[in-house]
Design an enzyme around this catalytic site. Sequence first.
Site, PDB file in Angstrom:
ATOM      1  N   HIS A 189       0.610   8.020   3.526  1.00  0.00           N
ATOM      2  CA  HIS A 189       1.110   7.290   4.936  1.00  0.00           C
ATOM      3  C   HIS A 189       2.502   7.722   5.025  1.00  0.00           C
ATOM      4  O   HIS A 189       3.333   7.060   5.856  1.00  0.00           O
ATOM      5  CB  HIS A 189       0.748   5.750   4.854  1.00  0.00           C
ATOM      6  CG  HIS A 189      -0.533   5.558   4.570  1.00  0.00           C
ATOM      7  ND1 HIS A 189      -1.535   5.745   5.745  1.00  0.00           N
ATOM      8  CD2 HIS A 189      -1.462   5.010   3.629  1.00  0.00           C
ATOM      9  CE1 HIS A 189      -2.804   5.320   5.454  1.00  0.00           C
ATOM     10  NE2 HIS A 189      -2.490   4.885   4.103  1.00  0.00           N
ATOM     11  N   GLY A 199      -5.065   1.851   7.734  1.00  0.00           N
ATOM     12  CA  GLY A 199      -6.001   1.304   8.234  1.00  0.00           C
ATOM     13  C   GLY A 199      -5.931  -0.331   8.695  1.00  0.00           C
ATOM     14  O   GLY A 199      -5.997  -0.738   9.690  1.00  0.00           O
ATOM     15  N   ASP A 257       0.876  -1.149  -0.100  1.00  0.00           N
ATOM     16  CA  ASP A 257      -0.054  -0.084   0.141  1.00  0.00           C
ATOM     17  C   ASP A 257       0.896   1.218   0.059  1.00  0.00           C
ATOM     18  O   ASP A 257       1.451   1.794   1.044  1.00  0.00           O
ATOM     19  CB  ASP A 257      -0.911  -0.117   1.128  1.00  0.00           C
ATOM     20  CG  ASP A 257      -1.972   1.118   1.273  1.00  0.00           C
ATOM     21  OD1 ASP A 257      -1.735   2.145   0.637  1.00  0.00           O
ATOM     22  OD2 ASP A 257      -3.084   1.009   1.858  1.00  0.00           O
ATOM     23  N   ILE A 284      -0.481   9.395   8.474  1.00  0.00           N
ATOM     24  CA  ILE A 284      -1.064   8.500   9.344  1.00  0.00           C
ATOM     25  C   ILE A 284      -1.036   6.920   8.975  1.00  0.00           C
ATOM     26  O   ILE A 284      -0.278   6.605   8.010  1.00  0.00           O
ATOM     27  CB  ILE A 284      -2.811   8.641   8.947  1.00  0.00           C
ATOM     28  CG1 ILE A 284      -3.136   8.287   7.733  1.00  0.00           C
ATOM     29  CG2 ILE A 284      -3.195  10.290   9.464  1.00  0.00           C
ATOM     30  CD1 ILE A 284      -4.867   8.238   7.724  1.00  0.00           C
TER      31      ILE A 284
END
Length: 291
Positions: free
Chosen positions: A200, A218, A195, A215
Amino acid sequence: MPIDPGRLLARPFPVIEHAYMRRDTQLYALGLGLGGDPLDAGQLRYVYEGQDGASLRALPTMANVLAYPGFWAREPDTGITWQKVLHAEQEIRLHAPLPTGGRVLGATRVTALWDRGEGRGAFMQQTRELTDAATGQRLATVVQLNLLRGDGGFGAGGSPGAPPAPHAMPEGAPDHVCDLATPAQLALIYRLSGDLNPLHADPAVAAAAGFARPILHGMATMGIAAHAVLRTVLGYDDTRFAGMRVRFTAPAWPGDTLRTEIWVRGDVVSLRTTAVERGAVVLNNARVDLR
């Protein structure tokens, strides 16, 4: 322009063949923080192959990254307002232990589309079936629920009924509490499992999206919560791990201490994960199913 629900539900996806090695399995576990305690034999079984070269295990949540079709919602033929897509829930169901290396096939399809009305968006469910390319063994089913915040109001042509109701959390104090620290570079490690969203990694991209810093993914947060269950309830026996479903409620940040509260009711483990320093609930209405 509203999305075309019939076209989206019938959208073809190529079957993806994903070849990976033992090193990738180890990197995935490192991207969830396993190996943080070098003396913990339970953690080591997911990051170290052992002196016999055959002791390595694949974490069950690695199903999330195998034969992943990518962020296909941004492709022009979908009609989706991709800038307003929100990842709402993720579920995995394990049918067999994941190989620590080999080739897997991923077959993705849109399995449901629920209209919430003009201005309220729509829920889209996509399902990916994973099989072992060499043996045909069914390995896992991965179900993702996205909120299409900019695509409600299409009317007829969607799916009947409603999205699955959230998992109901037990009342009372949890049976277990597990705190897991996340290193500041964790998102930079986790992204190497596939990902590569710059949200991120790149502070400028994060700032443009309204975040003070990059961040955590998830699905990395989901994997850390799974680690909490493996550590606290299962003694790192992943053969008892049959499936997991989580609802994403807030972003976690690399460096957060993630506290997972755990309720055990027979073969159903309910959980909630909070970023301790900020008091933010990042996962809720979550469950792990045991064998």
